[in-house]
Design a protein around this motif. Structure first.
Motif, PDB file in Angstrom:
ATOM      1  N   LEU A  34       0.828  -1.211   0.000  1.00 16.60           N
ATOM      2  CA  LEU A  34       0.000   0.000   0.000  1.00 16.60           C
ATOM      3  C   LEU A  34       0.859   1.257   0.000  1.00 16.60           C
ATOM      4  CD1 LEU A  34      -2.951   0.827   0.007  1.00 16.60           C
ATOM      5  CD2 LEU A  34      -2.909   0.807   2.478  1.00 16.60           C
ATOM      6  N   LEU A  35       1.972   1.234   0.749  1.00 16.38           N
ATOM      7  CA  LEU A  35       2.870   2.390   0.748  1.00 16.38           C
ATOM      8  C   LEU A  35       3.471   2.617  -0.636  1.00 16.38           C
ATOM      9  CD1 LEU A  35       4.736   2.047   4.159  1.00 16.38           C
ATOM     10  CD2 LEU A  35       3.183   3.864   3.476  1.00 16.38           C
ATOM     11  N   THR A  36       3.840   1.567  -1.320  1.00 14.17           N
ATOM     12  CA  THR A  36       4.413   1.744  -2.667  1.00 14.17           C
ATOM     13  C   THR A  36       3.365   2.227  -3.660  1.00 14.17           C
ATOM     14  OG1 THR A  36       4.065  -0.601  -3.154  1.00 14.17           O
ATOM     15  CG2 THR A  36       6.234   0.038  -2.331  1.00 14.17           C
ATOM     16  N   VAL A  37       2.128   1.747  -3.547  1.00 14.72           N
ATOM     17  CA  VAL A  37       1.062   2.210  -4.444  1.00 14.72           C
ATOM     18  C   VAL A  37       0.801   3.692  -4.230  1.00 14.72           C
ATOM     19  CG1 VAL A  37      -1.422   2.012  -4.915  1.00 14.72           C
ATOM     20  CG2 VAL A  37      -0.023  -0.042  -4.742  1.00 14.72           C
ATOM     21  N   VAL A  38       0.702   4.112  -2.956  1.00 17.67           N
ATOM     22  CA  VAL A  38       0.449   5.531  -2.661  1.00 17.67           C
ATOM     23  C   VAL A  38       1.643   6.385  -3.077  1.00 17.67           C
ATOM     24  CG1 VAL A  38       0.029   7.178  -0.792  1.00 17.67           C
ATOM     25  CG2 VAL A  38      -1.213   5.032  -0.848  1.00 17.67           C
ATOM     26  N   ALA A  39       2.864   5.881  -2.881  1.00 18.34           N
ATOM     27  CA  ALA A  39       4.052   6.633  -3.289  1.00 18.34           C
ATOM     28  C   ALA A  39       4.107   6.790  -4.801  1.00 18.34           C
ATOM     29  CB  ALA A  39       5.309   5.929  -2.785  1.00 18.34           C
ATOM     30  N   ASN A  40       3.714   5.773  -5.553  1.00 19.32           N
ATOM     31  CA  ASN A  40       3.692   5.889  -7.012  1.00 19.32           C
ATOM     32  C   ASN A  40       2.611   6.863  -7.479  1.00 19.32           C
ATOM     33  OD1 ASN A  40       5.807   4.124  -7.419  1.00 19.32           O
ATOM     34  ND2 ASN A  40       4.469   2.334  -7.628  1.00 19.32           N
ATOM     35  N   ALA A  41       1.478   6.915  -6.769  1.00 15.99           N
ATOM     36  CA  ALA A  41       0.371   7.775  -7.174  1.00 15.99           C
ATOM     37  C   ALA A  41       0.588   9.230  -6.768  1.00 15.99           C
ATOM     38  CB  ALA A  41      -0.926   7.258  -6.595  1.00 15.99           C
ATOM     39  N   THR A  42       1.119   9.480  -5.585  1.00 16.11           N
ATOM     40  CA  THR A  42       1.204  10.860  -5.085  1.00 16.11           C
ATOM     41  C   THR A  42       2.630  11.361  -4.926  1.00 16.11           C
ATOM     42  OG1 THR A  42       1.149  10.120  -2.791  1.00 16.11           O
ATOM     43  CG2 THR A  42      -0.966  10.633  -3.827  1.00 16.11           C
ATOM     44  N   GLY A  43       3.570  10.484  -4.800  1.00 15.12           N
ATOM     45  CA  GLY A  43       4.954  10.899  -4.604  1.00 15.12           C
ATOM     46  C   GLY A  43       5.469  10.450  -3.248  1.00 15.12           C
ATOM     47  N   ALA A  44       6.772  10.303  -3.190  1.00 14.94           N
ATOM     48  CA  ALA A  44       7.407   9.801  -1.969  1.00 14.94           C
ATOM     49  C   ALA A  44       7.320  10.809  -0.835  1.00 14.94           C
ATOM     50  CB  ALA A  44       8.861   9.442  -2.251  1.00 14.94           C
ATOM     51  N   LEU A  45       7.348  12.113  -1.160  1.00 13.78           N
ATOM     52  CA  LEU A  45       7.284  13.126  -0.095  1.00 13.78           C
ATOM     53  C   LEU A  45       5.932  13.103   0.614  1.00 13.78           C
ATOM     54  CD1 LEU A  45       9.179  16.152  -1.678  1.00 13.78           C
ATOM     55  CD2 LEU A  45       9.929  14.638   0.151  1.00 13.78           C
ATOM     56  N   THR A  46       4.874  12.817  -0.137  1.00 11.04           N
ATOM     57  CA  THR A  46       3.553  12.745   0.485  1.00 11.04           C
ATOM     58  C   THR A  46       3.484  11.583   1.468  1.00 11.04           C
ATOM     59  OG1 THR A  46       2.593  13.616  -1.544  1.00 11.04           O
ATOM     60  CG2 THR A  46       1.083  12.576   0.002  1.00 11.04           C
ATOM     61  N   LEU A  48       6.032  10.188   2.973  1.00  9.99           N
ATOM     62  CA  LEU A  48       6.895  10.533   4.104  1.00  9.99           C
ATOM     63  C   LEU A  48       6.187  11.491   5.059  1.00  9.99           C
ATOM     64  CD1 LEU A  48       9.710  10.169   5.347  1.00  9.99           C
ATOM     65  CD2 LEU A  48      10.432  12.183   4.039  1.00  9.99           C
ATOM     66  N   ALA A  49       5.478  12.478   4.512  1.00  8.03           N
ATOM     67  CA  ALA A  49       4.732  13.418   5.359  1.00  8.03           C
ATOM     68  C   ALA A  49       3.625  12.698   6.126  1.00  8.03           C
ATOM     69  CB  ALA A  49       4.152  14.541   4.505  1.00  8.03           C
ATOM     70  N   LEU A  50       2.943  11.758   5.473  1.00  9.22           N
ATOM     71  CA  LEU A  50       1.899  10.988   6.163  1.00  9.22           C
ATOM     72  C   LEU A  50       2.484  10.167   7.307  1.00  9.22           C
ATOM     73  CD1 LEU A  50      -0.312   9.669   3.219  1.00  9.22           C
ATOM     74  CD2 LEU A  50      -1.013  11.231   5.028  1.00  9.22           C
ATOM     75  N   LEU A  51       3.617   9.529   7.068  1.00  7.34           N
ATOM     76  CA  LEU A  51       4.235   8.703   8.114  1.00  7.34           C
ATOM     77  C   LEU A  51       4.719   9.547   9.288  1.00  7.34           C
ATOM     78  CD1 LEU A  51       6.218   6.129   5.943  1.00  7.34           C
ATOM     79  CD2 LEU A  51       4.036   5.820   7.100  1.00  7.34           C
ATOM     80  N   MET A 113       1.683   5.480  15.483  1.00  9.94           N
ATOM     81  CA  MET A 113       3.139   5.618  15.470  1.00  9.94           C
ATOM     82  C   MET A 113       3.815   4.568  14.577  1.00  9.94           C
ATOM     83  SD  MET A 113       3.743   6.483  19.493  1.00  9.94           S
ATOM     84  CE  MET A 113       5.513   6.468  19.406  1.00  9.94           C
ATOM     85  N   ILE A 114       3.166   3.416  14.380  1.00  9.27           N
ATOM     86  CA  ILE A 114       3.738   2.374  13.528  1.00  9.27           C
ATOM     87  C   ILE A 114       3.655   2.853  12.080  1.00  9.27           C
ATOM     88  CG2 ILE A 114       3.405   0.019  12.668  1.00  9.27           C
ATOM     89  CD1 ILE A 114       2.319  -0.699  15.420  1.00  9.27           C
ATOM     90  N   PRO A 115       4.745   2.778  11.334  1.00  9.61           N
ATOM     91  CA  PRO A 115       4.686   3.209   9.932  1.00  9.61           C
ATOM     92  C   PRO A 115       3.770   2.306   9.115  1.00  9.61           C
ATOM     93  CG  PRO A 115       6.952   2.739  10.603  1.00  9.61           C
ATOM     94  CD  PRO A 115       6.075   2.366  11.730  1.00  9.61           C
TER      95      PRO A 115
END
Length: 197
Positions: A34-46, A48-51, A113-115
């Motif tokens: 799920l993290l990789t799908v969201v990173a591909n769709a919105t970008g890695a900075l988004t 990272l900001a969510l985490l 707190m868990i990524p």
């Protein structure tokens, strides 16, 4: 030829010990996917900001829930001390913090707190008071069912005996030892007296 007791059978593996590791592994794979799908769709900075936002919010929730739990604990001790001084049993209605469900609030903070996005969603759900109340009632009923089904002499039975439903209705099991009883020889049909320290 020797006879003896058959060797003890290996204890049966519980379902929880079988499925919990599989569920944790599946959850971790799903979180990473799920993290990789969201990173591909919105970008890695988004992502990272969510985490980072989830970790900060989770730490704040855990800190606040811990303070509330400590405040409730000190209030309960003060009420018990006041009741002991007056000689009355503390009323169960006077208990503070019983409906706060601080344990579920802390669990929500830890999940934040868990990524991971699924753990963040579960943590945000636990911040809703109605969800915490529903889960708390369900957990209480589940514990009561397990305690009622406990076999005598088990650890669950010990916890059940230690529970206090009403402070004035507590039953203490014990044995009376008479110091003035004669210490002469006992008859075989008499029960054996308890050992004294």
């Amino acid at each position: 030829m020797t006879t003896g007791a058959p060797p003890p059978l290996a204890p049966k593996r519980s379902r929880a010990r079988t499925f919990v590791p599989l569920a944790v592994a599946a959850w971790l794979v799903l979180e990473i996917w799920l993290l990789t799908v969201v990173a591909n769709a919105t970008g890695a900075l988004t992502v990272l900001a969510l985490l980072i936002g989830g970790a900060v919010l989770g730490a704040t929730v855990v800190k606040r829930a811990g303070r509330r739990a400590f405040r409730n604990l000190t209030t309960t001790f003060q009420q018990a001390q006041a009741a002991a001084q007056t000689g009355q049993a503390p009323s169960p209605d006077g208990r503070t913090g019983a409906e706060d469900r601080n344990g579920f609030l802390m669990l929500g903070g830890l999940l934040l707190m868990i990524p991971g996005l699924l753990s963040d969603a579960a943590g945000l759900l636990l911040l809703i008071p109605q969800v915490r109340s529903f889960l708390g009632q369900y957990a209480e009923k589940a514990v009561e069912r397990r305690m009622a089904a406990a076999s005598p002499g088990s650890l669950q039975d010990a916890f059940q005996q230690a529970r206090i439903h009403r402070p004035d209705g507590k039953v203490v099991q014990g044995e009376v030892v008479r110091e003035d009883a004669s210490q002469g020889p006992r008859r075989p049909e008499e029960p054996r007296p308890p050992l004294l320290p």
